[in-house]
Design an enzyme around this catalytic site. Structure first.
Site, PDB file in Angstrom:
ATOM      1  N   LYS A  85      35.973 -56.581 -12.140  1.00 40.18           N
ATOM      2  CA  LYS A  85      35.193 -55.914 -11.085  1.00 40.18           C
ATOM      3  C   LYS A  85      35.621 -56.399  -9.701  1.00 40.18           C
ATOM      4  O   LYS A  85      35.807 -55.601  -8.775  1.00 40.18           O
ATOM      5  CB  LYS A  85      33.695 -56.163 -11.318  1.00 40.18           C
ATOM      6  CG  LYS A  85      33.164 -55.529 -12.598  1.00 40.18           C
ATOM      7  CD  LYS A  85      31.669 -55.704 -12.755  1.00 40.18           C
ATOM      8  CE  LYS A  85      31.271 -57.122 -13.096  1.00 40.18           C
ATOM      9  NZ  LYS A  85      31.764 -57.550 -14.431  1.00 40.18           N
ATOM     10  N   ASP A 130      29.131 -59.574  -5.025  1.00 38.35           N
ATOM     11  CA  ASP A 130      29.090 -59.918  -6.448  1.00 38.35           C
ATOM     12  C   ASP A 130      27.659 -60.263  -6.846  1.00 38.35           C
ATOM     13  O   ASP A 130      26.857 -60.706  -6.014  1.00 38.35           O
ATOM     14  CB  ASP A 130      30.020 -61.105  -6.704  1.00 38.35           C
ATOM     15  CG  ASP A 130      30.351 -61.276  -8.173  1.00 38.35           C
ATOM     16  OD1 ASP A 130      30.166 -60.310  -8.946  1.00 38.35           O
ATOM     17  OD2 ASP A 130      30.803 -62.370  -8.556  1.00 38.35           O
ATOM     18  N   THR A 179      26.543 -57.606 -13.779  1.00 40.74           N
ATOM     19  CA  THR A 179      26.564 -57.595 -15.243  1.00 40.74           C
ATOM     20  C   THR A 179      25.255 -57.041 -15.785  1.00 40.74           C
ATOM     21  O   THR A 179      25.106 -56.892 -16.990  1.00 40.74           O
ATOM     22  CB  THR A 179      26.771 -59.021 -15.785  1.00 40.74           C
ATOM     23  OG1 THR A 179      25.732 -59.875 -15.278  1.00 40.74           O
ATOM     24  CG2 THR A 179      28.117 -59.575 -15.357  1.00 40.74           C
TER      25      THR A 179
END
Length: 349
Positions: A85, A130, A179
């Site tokens: 990613k 992130d 995630t």
């Protein structure tokens, strides 16, 4: 393409028994965004191996944005850790010819943190966040108008004298990575124009990734050795590259860097106790406790945690997902049950 990074902590805190596993898909400290690993990351969609459907969708979006001379639409990338990613966000910025500003949600603790990042963005730049599911509520609310209306509203002063000031922002692209897509609030999730999942990689793609990394590390790696490494990396490029480096260590010590063959790769991975399915000591111990102590299950997760000396959350989030993926484990209302496939793999059938 330049990269600007803030303090990044790439993974949730794990127990000391599991956080340093060679097959842990989370980034280690040496693999964090701060170290960049630029020598191994692909620089373009053409060099990015795997994720064919994702590359096709993003390639069209990039070309359209360039032709219209607009910022690329906001993108949410989700999927298990270690699948690329972060690398994809850097590739997007490279393809667009702009900077990529890198940060993570845990590093954005106060409103002024996200405000400082947003007001310093240049037109069409990429902002990569992130673990975006870990943003605070205040940070999320500041992002809403920034993403939708290209402005942020700041409250100046307190009490009766407080007033709201709007600051215009240049067009930019927010790339969020997570995630846990389900943990994002719907107001934030709905503001992404593209939401794409990254899947585990095929064996052929992983072999290509291992061979590419070997070339960049100037290693002479046989095709069979590449297959040996790719077969044990849990479908995850980050783990594949990590295993390759451990094989390189053994080859260096044995003085066999002239050619790393299948036998050397096999010996090196066995030394780290990673078997041909990608299971390590902790995985096997988890299954063996259920088999030997509880006749294969069912057994409750808290009981397993006590038996293994681990936290139950760690077992559920770190150990079990891969075992479930392999169909070596079943979750039932009564507890965990080991499958016949696991019994055969462990030689306990």
């Amino acid at each position: 393409m330049a990269i600007v990074s803030s303090n990044v902590d790439g993974a949730d805190v794990l127990s000391t028994k599991t956080k340093d596993r060679v097959v842990d898909p989370s980034a280690s400290s040496e693999e964090s965004l701060l170290s960049q690993q630029d020598n191994l990351r692909p620089k373009s969609l053409k060099d990015y191996i795997g994720q064919k459907d994702l590359k096709q969708v993003l390639g069209i979006a990039i070309r359209a944005a360039i032709q219209r001379e607009e910022a690329l639409d906001h993108i949410l990338l989700y999927g298990p850790p270690g699948l690329g990613k972060t690398t994809m966000a850097l590739v997007l910025a490279e393809e667009l010819g702009v900077k990529c500003r890198v940060t993570s949600a845990p590093a954005i603790e106060r409103p002024r943190d996200i405000i400082g990042i947003l007001v310093n963005l240049q037109p069409r730049e990429v902002l990569f966040v992130d673990e975006i599911h870990r943003l605070t509520r205040v940070a999320e609310e500041l992002l809403y108008p920034a993403m939708e209306d290209k402005k942020i509203d700041i409250t100046v002063g307190k009490g009766a004298g407080a007033r709201t000031r709007s600051i215009e922002l240049p067009p930019f692209t927010l790339v969020g990575a997570t995630t846990r897509a389900g943990s994002l609030g719907s107001p934030l999730r709905d503001r992404f124009g593209l939401t794409q999942r990254l899947d585990f990689y095929s064996l052929d793609d992983l072999v290509s990734i291992v061979q590419r990394t070997a070339r960049l590390l100037e290693l002479n790696l046989s095709k069979d050795a590449s297959i040996e490494i790719a077969g044990r990396c849990r479908g995850t490029p980050r783990i594949a590259n990590r295993l390759l480096k451990r094989v390189r260590d053994v080859a260096t010590v044995r003085g066999k860097l002239d050619l790393i063959d299948q036998k050397l790769a096999h010996d090196a991975l066995n030394l780290h106790q990673v078997d041909n399915k990608g299971l390590d000591t902790i995985d096997r111990r988890f299954l063996e406790v259920i088999i030997d102590n509880y006749n294969g299950g069912p057994v409750g997760i808290e009981t397993l945690a006590a038996a293994l000396g681990e936290d139950s959350t760690t077992l559920e989030t770190v150990i079990e997902p891969f075992l479930l993926q392999l169909a070596f484990l079943k979750r039932t209302p009564r507890g965990r049950v080991v499958t016949k496939s696991a019994l055969i793999h462990l030689g306990k059938n």
